[in-house]
Design an enzyme around this catalytic site. Structure first.
Site, PDB file in Angstrom:
ATOM      1  N   SER A  61      77.289 -26.649 -40.536  1.00  0.00           N
ATOM      2  CA  SER A  61      78.199 -27.411 -41.405  1.00  0.00           C
ATOM      3  C   SER A  61      77.671 -28.772 -41.848  1.00  0.00           C
ATOM      4  O   SER A  61      78.274 -29.403 -42.714  1.00  0.00           O
ATOM      5  CB  SER A  61      79.529 -27.619 -40.706  1.00  0.00           C
ATOM      6  OG  SER A  61      80.299 -26.465 -40.841  1.00  0.00           O
ATOM      7  N   LYS A  64      77.282 -29.449 -45.415  1.00  0.00           N
ATOM      8  CA  LYS A  64      78.418 -29.685 -46.328  1.00  0.00           C
ATOM      9  C   LYS A  64      78.313 -31.025 -47.079  1.00  0.00           C
ATOM     10  O   LYS A  64      78.530 -31.053 -48.293  1.00  0.00           O
ATOM     11  CB  LYS A  64      79.749 -29.528 -45.586  1.00  0.00           C
ATOM     12  CG  LYS A  64      80.037 -28.045 -45.295  1.00  0.00           C
ATOM     13  CD  LYS A  64      81.193 -27.816 -44.365  1.00  0.00           C
ATOM     14  CE  LYS A  64      81.453 -26.312 -44.223  1.00  0.00           C
ATOM     15  NZ  LYS A  64      81.860 -25.903 -42.890  1.00  0.00           N
ATOM     16  N   TYR A 189      76.033 -19.686 -49.495  1.00  0.00           N
ATOM     17  CA  TYR A 189      76.652 -20.448 -48.397  1.00  0.00           C
ATOM     18  C   TYR A 189      75.978 -20.148 -47.052  1.00  0.00           C
ATOM     19  O   TYR A 189      75.656 -21.058 -46.285  1.00  0.00           O
ATOM     20  CB  TYR A 189      78.160 -20.144 -48.339  1.00  0.00           C
ATOM     21  CG  TYR A 189      78.826 -20.776 -47.143  1.00  0.00           C
ATOM     22  CD1 TYR A 189      79.042 -22.151 -47.070  1.00  0.00           C
ATOM     23  CD2 TYR A 189      79.200 -19.994 -46.041  1.00  0.00           C
ATOM     24  CE1 TYR A 189      79.621 -22.731 -45.954  1.00  0.00           C
ATOM     25  CE2 TYR A 189      79.778 -20.571 -44.923  1.00  0.00           C
ATOM     26  CZ  TYR A 189      79.987 -21.927 -44.882  1.00  0.00           C
ATOM     27  OH  TYR A 189      80.544 -22.510 -43.763  1.00  0.00           O
ATOM     28  N   TYR A 241      86.130 -32.207 -38.380  1.00  0.00           N
ATOM     29  CA  TYR A 241      87.265 -31.277 -38.510  1.00  0.00           C
ATOM     30  C   TYR A 241      88.529 -31.863 -37.883  1.00  0.00           C
ATOM     31  O   TYR A 241      88.837 -33.029 -38.094  1.00  0.00           O
ATOM     32  CB  TYR A 241      86.948 -29.917 -37.868  1.00  0.00           C
ATOM     33  CG  TYR A 241      85.591 -29.409 -38.196  1.00  0.00           C
ATOM     34  CD1 TYR A 241      85.276 -29.056 -39.496  1.00  0.00           C
ATOM     35  CD2 TYR A 241      84.611 -29.295 -37.220  1.00  0.00           C
ATOM     36  CE1 TYR A 241      84.021 -28.583 -39.814  1.00  0.00           C
ATOM     37  CE2 TYR A 241      83.358 -28.821 -37.536  1.00  0.00           C
ATOM     38  CZ  TYR A 241      83.071 -28.477 -38.827  1.00  0.00           C
ATOM     39  OH  TYR A 241      81.835 -28.015 -39.137  1.00  0.00           O
ATOM     40  N   VAL A 259      78.051 -26.123 -35.987  1.00  0.00           N
ATOM     41  CA  VAL A 259      78.112 -25.264 -34.807  1.00  0.00           C
ATOM     42  C   VAL A 259      76.733 -24.920 -34.241  1.00  0.00           C
ATOM     43  O   VAL A 259      76.631 -24.309 -33.187  1.00  0.00           O
ATOM     44  CB  VAL A 259      78.927 -23.965 -35.038  1.00  0.00           C
ATOM     45  CG1 VAL A 259      80.399 -24.250 -35.184  1.00  0.00           C
ATOM     46  CG2 VAL A 259      78.396 -23.171 -36.213  1.00  0.00           C
TER      47      VAL A 259
HETATM   48  N1  GLN Z   1      78.029 -21.314 -40.746  1.00  0.00           N
HETATM   49  C1  GLN Z   1      79.193 -21.738 -40.030  1.00  0.00           C
HETATM   50  C2  GLN Z   1      80.412 -20.991 -40.519  1.00  0.00           C
HETATM   51  O1  GLN Z   1      80.592 -20.907 -41.675  1.00  0.00           O
HETATM   52  C3  GLN Z   1      79.380 -23.212 -40.198  1.00  0.00           C
HETATM   53  C4  GLN Z   1      80.564 -23.735 -39.419  1.00  0.00           C
HETATM   54  C5  GLN Z   1      80.300 -24.997 -38.659  1.00  0.00           C
HETATM   55  O2  GLN Z   1      79.172 -25.448 -38.487  1.00  0.00           O
HETATM   56  N2  GLN Z   1      81.360 -25.566 -38.160  1.00  0.00           N
HETATM   57  O3  GLN Z   1      81.192 -20.488 -39.768  1.00  0.00           O
END
Ligand code: GLN
Length: 305
Positions: A61, A64, A189, A241, A259
């Protein structure tokens, strides 16, 4: 400073035992939960590091904010605002922002999955392959590292198991918020999340956001200062988040987690910080990474509040 970082690494290492590796993307469960690294890039051009700061991991993420920057650079703030909003969701990263039987662009936050999937469509490029390549180029430029590339294994692992993201993308399609082929958008993505980086890369990217859009040392401008303010404000309210409020209280700087176990922190005008420790809390944020940032913030008075 190196001594301080080593001390923080020692103090916070026990917290790596408190989290768990992400396993919903099977390949991520293969990480070593004991890995722990910190890299700092400061405004005087100095760098400090400790631990596994050159160990590669996938950006997840943390891509992003880079997606948002690319969308802003390609379309400007006004156009981007027509597709994704700025309000914090207070919900998990893969939540379905679904209320009153409708989905409005103002409900989409660019730091959670739905907003990020939507932002892939905003990148300029004739094909989704080209859009991804442009995003990868921007990542390399911000990090000052031309060798950054895709981790094919993680990409395939997520593509094979990403049903939730598929569901989110089809919901976006249903409400006319993405027009293109859903699988192509998702492919972009999944690739974006699988870009492989290390703490040093994240620190340098964070530094550019801290430095109003200018690269370290050369001072070369990559994006306008107002884009840095825009992205940093959203990172502050939603970068961690549904843990963003707690993080604002304890650490007090814009940051983004992934993650894969990385955290990129932006200390406006002062420094960019990259941390890696793959054991996560229930919200998908690195446990030891947050602890290290909290300690660093107390010792160096980093909070902007
Ligand atoms: N690739 C992960 C997903 O889309 C990214 C989520 C994350 O890093 N929180 O679930």
């Amino acid at each position: 400073m190196d001594e301080l970082l080593e001390q923080i690494l020692r103090e916070c290492a026990p917290y790596t035992k408190e989290g768990a590796l992400a396993n919903y993307i099977p390949e991520l469960a293969k990480a070593d939960p004991n890995d722990f690294g910190i890299f700092i890039m400061s405004s005087d051009g100095r760098t400090n590091r400790t631990g596994d700061c050159h160990k590669p991991f996938t950006i997840q993420s943390i891509v992003k904010p880079i997606l948002l920057l690319q969308a802003l650079m390609d379309n400007g703030i006004e156009e981007v605002r027509r597709h994704v909003g700025v309000e914090a969701t207070g919900k998990p990263f893969d939540a379905i922002n679904y209320s009153d039987q409708s989905l409005l662009s103002d409900h989409l936050n660019p730091m959670v999955n739905m907003g990020a999937i939507c932002m892939c469509t905003l990148i300029k490029g004739d094909t989704y392959q080209e859009k991804f390549e442009r995003l990868l180029q921007l990542t390399r430029r911000l990090a000052g590292n031309d060798s950054i590339c895709l981790n094919e294994t993680v990409y395939r692992s997520e593509k094979a198991t990403g049903s939730k993201n598929r569901a989110l993308a089809y919901l976006l399609k249903t409400y006319g918020m993405i027009r293109d082929d859903v699988e192509e958008v998702l492919d972009c993505y999944f690739r974006a999340c699988s870009i492989q980086v290390c703490c040093a890369d994240l620190a340098r990217i964070g530094f550019v956001l801290a430095n109003h859009g200018r690269l370290p040392i050369s001072g070369e401008r990559v994006f306008p200062s107002e884009y840095a303010s825009y992205v940093n404000a959203i990172l502050m309210t939603c970068g961690m988040y549904d843990g963003s409020g707690e993080f604002a209280v304890k650490v007090g700087v814009p940051a983004k987690s992934g993650v894969g176990g990385g955290i990129m922190a932006v200390v406006p005008t002062r420094m960019g910080i990259g941390i890696y420790s793959p054991a996560l809390d229930g919200k998908g944020n690195s446990v030891a990474g947050i602890k290290a940032l909290e300690t660093l913030s107390q010792r160096l008075y980093l909070s902007i509040f």
